[in-house]
Every structure is written in C-alpha cells, then in structure tokens.
Design a protein around this motif. Structure first.
Motif, PDB file in Angstrom:
ATOM      1  N   VAL A 108       0.706 -10.680   0.003  1.00  0.00           N
ATOM      2  CA  VAL A 108      -0.694 -10.593  -0.430  1.00  0.00           C
ATOM      3  C   VAL A 108      -1.331  -9.290   0.059  1.00  0.00           C
ATOM      4  CG1 VAL A 108      -2.975 -11.651  -0.239  1.00  0.00           C
ATOM      5  CG2 VAL A 108      -0.949 -13.096  -0.543  1.00  0.00           C
ATOM      6  N   GLY A 109      -1.109  -8.972   1.332  1.00  0.00           N
ATOM      7  CA  GLY A 109      -1.697  -7.759   1.889  1.00  0.00           C
ATOM      8  C   GLY A 109      -1.177  -6.507   1.228  1.00  0.00           C
ATOM      9  N   THR A 110       0.121  -6.436   0.994  1.00  0.00           N
ATOM     10  CA  THR A 110       0.698  -5.262   0.346  1.00  0.00           C
ATOM     11  C   THR A 110       0.200  -5.125  -1.088  1.00  0.00           C
ATOM     12  OG1 THR A 110       2.696  -5.454   1.716  1.00  0.00           O
ATOM     13  CG2 THR A 110       2.846  -4.108  -0.274  1.00  0.00           C
ATOM     14  N   THR A 111       0.099  -6.246  -1.801  1.00  0.00           N
ATOM     15  CA  THR A 111      -0.417  -6.211  -3.172  1.00  0.00           C
ATOM     16  C   THR A 111      -1.853  -5.694  -3.204  1.00  0.00           C
ATOM     17  OG1 THR A 111       1.001  -8.076  -3.786  1.00  0.00           O
ATOM     18  CG2 THR A 111      -0.855  -7.578  -5.237  1.00  0.00           C
ATOM     19  N   CYS A 112      -2.691  -6.210  -2.308  1.00  0.00           N
ATOM     20  CA  CYS A 112      -4.084  -5.749  -2.253  1.00  0.00           C
ATOM     21  C   CYS A 112      -4.160  -4.278  -1.856  1.00  0.00           C
ATOM     22  CB  CYS A 112      -4.864  -6.604  -1.262  1.00  0.00           C
ATOM     23  SG  CYS A 112      -5.091  -8.322  -1.751  1.00  0.00           S
ATOM     24  N   ALA A 168      -6.755   5.212   4.399  1.00  0.00           N
ATOM     25  CA  ALA A 168      -7.202   6.499   3.876  1.00  0.00           C
ATOM     26  C   ALA A 168      -6.024   7.412   3.586  1.00  0.00           C
ATOM     27  CB  ALA A 168      -8.155   7.161   4.877  1.00  0.00           C
ATOM     28  N   MET A 169      -4.994   7.350   4.420  1.00  0.00           N
ATOM     29  CA  MET A 169      -3.803   8.164   4.187  1.00  0.00           C
ATOM     30  C   MET A 169      -3.135   7.796   2.860  1.00  0.00           C
ATOM     31  SD  MET A 169      -1.668  10.504   4.967  1.00  0.00           S
ATOM     32  CE  MET A 169      -2.069  10.910   6.662  1.00  0.00           C
ATOM     33  N   LEU A 172       3.743   4.647  -5.556  1.00  0.00           N
ATOM     34  CA  LEU A 172       3.289   3.294  -5.266  1.00  0.00           C
ATOM     35  C   LEU A 172       4.335   2.527  -4.455  1.00  0.00           C
ATOM     36  CD1 LEU A 172       1.583   2.245  -8.638  1.00  0.00           C
ATOM     37  CD2 LEU A 172       0.517   3.089  -6.530  1.00  0.00           C
ATOM     38  N   VAL A 173       5.609   2.766  -4.743  1.00  0.00           N
ATOM     39  CA  VAL A 173       6.664   2.136  -3.948  1.00  0.00           C
ATOM     40  C   VAL A 173       6.631   2.654  -2.522  1.00  0.00           C
ATOM     41  CG1 VAL A 173       9.162   1.921  -3.666  1.00  0.00           C
ATOM     42  CG2 VAL A 173       8.146   1.661  -5.925  1.00  0.00           C
ATOM     43  N   VAL A 174       6.376   3.950  -2.359  1.00  0.00           N
ATOM     44  CA  VAL A 174       6.316   4.544  -1.015  1.00  0.00           C
ATOM     45  C   VAL A 174       5.195   3.924  -0.194  1.00  0.00           C
ATOM     46  CG1 VAL A 174       5.867   6.668   0.268  1.00  0.00           C
ATOM     47  CG2 VAL A 174       7.382   6.712  -1.702  1.00  0.00           C
ATOM     48  N   ILE A 175       3.982   3.921  -0.735  1.00  0.00           N
ATOM     49  CA  ILE A 175       2.873   3.378   0.047  1.00  0.00           C
ATOM     50  C   ILE A 175       2.988   1.859   0.167  1.00  0.00           C
ATOM     51  CG2 ILE A 175       1.365   5.271  -0.655  1.00  0.00           C
ATOM     52  CD1 ILE A 175      -0.106   3.290  -2.464  1.00  0.00           C
ATOM     53  N   GLY A 176       3.634   1.223  -0.834  1.00  0.00           N
ATOM     54  CA  GLY A 176       3.873  -0.214  -0.711  1.00  0.00           C
ATOM     55  C   GLY A 176       4.802  -0.521   0.443  1.00  0.00           C
ATOM     56  N   LEU A 177       5.817   0.311   0.627  1.00  0.00           N
ATOM     57  CA  LEU A 177       6.729   0.133   1.754  1.00  0.00           C
ATOM     58  C   LEU A 177       5.997   0.364   3.067  1.00  0.00           C
ATOM     59  CD1 LEU A 177       9.601  -0.444   2.689  1.00  0.00           C
ATOM     60  CD2 LEU A 177      10.096   1.991   2.461  1.00  0.00           C
ATOM     61  N   PHE A 178       5.163   1.392   3.116  1.00  0.00           N
ATOM     62  CA  PHE A 178       4.378   1.648   4.327  1.00  0.00           C
ATOM     63  C   PHE A 178       3.485   0.449   4.657  1.00  0.00           C
ATOM     64  CE2 PHE A 178       4.429   6.530   3.578  1.00  0.00           C
ATOM     65  CZ  PHE A 178       5.710   6.581   4.085  1.00  0.00           C
ATOM     66  N   ALA A 179       2.779  -0.041   3.636  1.00  0.00           N
ATOM     67  CA  ALA A 179       1.869  -1.167   3.857  1.00  0.00           C
ATOM     68  C   ALA A 179       2.639  -2.428   4.229  1.00  0.00           C
ATOM     69  CB  ALA A 179       1.022  -1.408   2.606  1.00  0.00           C
ATOM     70  N   PHE A 204      11.750   5.038  -2.986  1.00  0.00           N
ATOM     71  CA  PHE A 204      11.196   5.653  -1.790  1.00  0.00           C
ATOM     72  C   PHE A 204      11.621   7.111  -1.698  1.00  0.00           C
ATOM     73  CE2 PHE A 204      11.424   6.703   2.760  1.00  0.00           C
ATOM     74  CZ  PHE A 204      10.122   6.431   3.134  1.00  0.00           C
ATOM     75  N   ALA A 205      12.902   7.374  -1.890  1.00  0.00           N
ATOM     76  CA  ALA A 205      13.407   8.762  -1.828  1.00  0.00           C
ATOM     77  C   ALA A 205      12.807   9.607  -2.947  1.00  0.00           C
ATOM     78  CB  ALA A 205      14.926   8.747  -1.924  1.00  0.00           C
ATOM     79  N   GLU A 206      12.662   9.014  -4.140  1.00  0.00           N
ATOM     80  CA  GLU A 206      12.085   9.742  -5.266  1.00  0.00           C
ATOM     81  C   GLU A 206      10.642  10.112  -4.994  1.00  0.00           C
ATOM     82  OE1 GLU A 206      11.227   9.099 -10.074  1.00  0.00           O
ATOM     83  OE2 GLU A 206      12.390   7.626  -8.919  1.00  0.00           O
ATOM     84  N   GLY A 207       9.869   9.179  -4.437  1.00  0.00           N
ATOM     85  CA  GLY A 207       8.467   9.455  -4.142  1.00  0.00           C
ATOM     86  C   GLY A 207       8.304  10.519  -3.083  1.00  0.00           C
TER      87      GLY A 207
END
Length: 296
Positions: free
Chosen positions: A83-87, A153-154, A198-205, A285-288
């Motif tokens: 839920v948190g990652t989706t938001c 913000a990042m 989006l995959v990159v920041i999704g992985l971070f989140a 992730f590598a592509e992003g």
C-alpha cells in the motif's frame, strides 16, 4: 568478426574484476547465513566462520516458537509495503509530472518548496505531536504508512527530471492537438514511458517501508500491528534483557538463549524476501539508473 587478442585480454580482465566484486558482495551474505546456523558456543569461541564449527538451528527454533506472531508481522509488513509503495509511486509520479510541465504557473516556487523539504524538517517531536494529536494515527495501520515515506522529495525530483529529459515535449503538444487533456496524457503517455524510473523509485520506497522500524517504535504499542522489523527488534531487546538478568541464574533458560546467532538469524529473516523479489526488478532498476545517468 573475430576479436583481437587485446580485446579478449581486456574482456578477461573485466570479467575477473566483476567476479571479484561479485564475491565481495556475496561473501557477507553467506557469512551472515552461516553464522545464523552456528551454535552460540562456537561463535563465542571461534568467531564467525564460513564453515560452521558446530551446526545449530537454535536461533531459528527460537524465532519459530513465535511462529504465529512472526507470520502476522510478515502480513502487516507486506500489506504496509504494498500500500505504501503504491501510494508513494502514485504521488511521486503525479507530482513529478506536474512539475515537469514547463508552462505550470509558479513552477519555480513549487520546485523550491519541494527541494526545501529535503534540507529542513520540523523534527521528531513536532512530527509526533502532529500525527498523534491532529491525525490520531497512534496504534493504527496508518501509522506504518503515512509518516516519513508516503512522499519523498528526492523521488519527486528524480521523476520530474526523468520526465523532462526522456519524454519529448513535442509528444505532449501532439497529444494536446488531438484533444487529449493532462490526465489522459499522464495515463496513456507518461506512465508507460516512465516505467524504468517508476520501478527505481518503487524499489526505493518498498525497501524503505520493508526495513522501517522507527514508525513502529514511535507510534505502535499494539503487538497485533507490529511489522516484521519492529517485532524482530523487540525480540532482540527481550533477549538482551534476559541475558542481562541471567547472571544470577546462569543455568536457567535465559542463559541458553542464543544472543549472537539470533542477531544473524533475525537479519536473514528480514532480508530473505527482498533477495527473492529483487532479481525480478533488476532489469528495470538497471535501465532506470542507466537512463538517469546518461540524461542527467
């Protein structure tokens, strides 16, 4: 076309370097797991070894005694992470898309406001008072989702930069000529083309939510809402407390509780799901990261 001998030697050197780096990265994980299946006495006497002197599953058996609690904590963590990652993805992508529009009124001021939050924050005490007295999230599932990780913000800056450098502005203009609105452009053009970032920041989140234990420490006292990180941290604190009081009764059960090996077992239990999921996201992730490095 046959490669020259110099190219073959160069490729061999690169492969050796990558192999060494791979071993350096994998070795700590192997040592972590081997330490978790080593008996407590062997760890104390001989230290950490890649090959256990005395094999033991006592640390995992201790965790398994709380099997139902651990499974519930895993369920809470999985729900909060999804839920948190989706938001986070939704808010970051929408905010980044809006800020990537060059004709947006007050765009510079909004960009500065987003950047300002990266440098300064209200602090822990004001944040705690705000979330508990105004939003009343204490001992609710929202306490594990809303504070700290809902919007970064990042992430917004990364998404904004990616949209501005990787999606041609002419594509927006042609869509507007065809009658598309901003929401339609966001759904049909921006989101599909922004999949790598989006995959990159999704992985971070996702990693931030999965590894978070501070929200549970500050806002959660109901054991039914413990995340896996909060639960494992609580178990470790309980073991340390038992060990501290075990001097007077060294022959009791407290003295037999593994302390060193269970730290490793706890790390393995918390890390294993991430290791299983990451290979499926590595491509994006590598592509992003690569596109961000080239465009930036």
């Amino acid at each position: 076309m046959l490669r020259s001998k110099s190219n073959i030697r160069y490729q061999a050197i690169i492969n050796i370097i990558l192999l060494i780096l791979t071993v350096i990265m994998i070795a700590p994980l192997v040592l972590l797991f081997m330490s978790s299946v080593t008996s407590e006495s062997a760890l104390v006497l001989y230290g950490y070894k890649f090959i256990p002197r005395e094999f033991s599953l006592a640390a995992y058996q201790y965790i398994a005694k709380n099997g139902q609690t651990v499974l519930r904590a895993y369920g809470v963590t999985i729900f909060v992470t999804i839920v948190g990652t989706t938001c986070n993805l939704l808010l970051s992508s929408m905010t980044g898309y809006v800020l990537s529009i060059r004709k947006l009124p007050f765009r510079s001021a909004i960009n500065f406001y987003v950047f300002f939050t990266m440098l300064f924050s209200g602090g822990l005490v004001p944040s705690y008072l705000m979330w508990t007295t105004m939003f009343h999230i204490k001992n609710t599932i929202y306490a594990l989702i809303l504070p700290n990780f809902m919007l970064s913000a990042m992430n917004v800056i990364l998404v904004r930069t990616y949209y501005m450098t990787s999606i041609p502005e002419a594509l927006y203009e042609s869509a507007k000529i065809d009658g598309a609105g901003y929401l339609y452009i966001y759904r049909k053009i921006v989101l599909p083309m922004g999949k790598p970032i989006l995959v990159v920041i999704g992985l971070f989140a996702g990693l931030a939510y999965w590894n978070d234990w501070t929200n549970g420490l500050y806002y959660i006292s109901d054991t039914k809402l413990y995340s896996i990180q909060t639960l494992l941290n609580k178990m470790l604190q309980d073991i340390e407390a038992l060990q501290a009081n075990a001097t007077a009764a060294s022959s009791g059960a407290a003295a037999s509780i593994p302390t060193v090996s269970i730290r490793m077992a706890i790390a393995v239990v918390a890390l294993l799901p991430i290791l299983c999921i990451y290979p499926f996201l590595q491509k994006y992730f590598a592509e992003g990261i690569a596109i961000g490095a080239v465009k930036g």
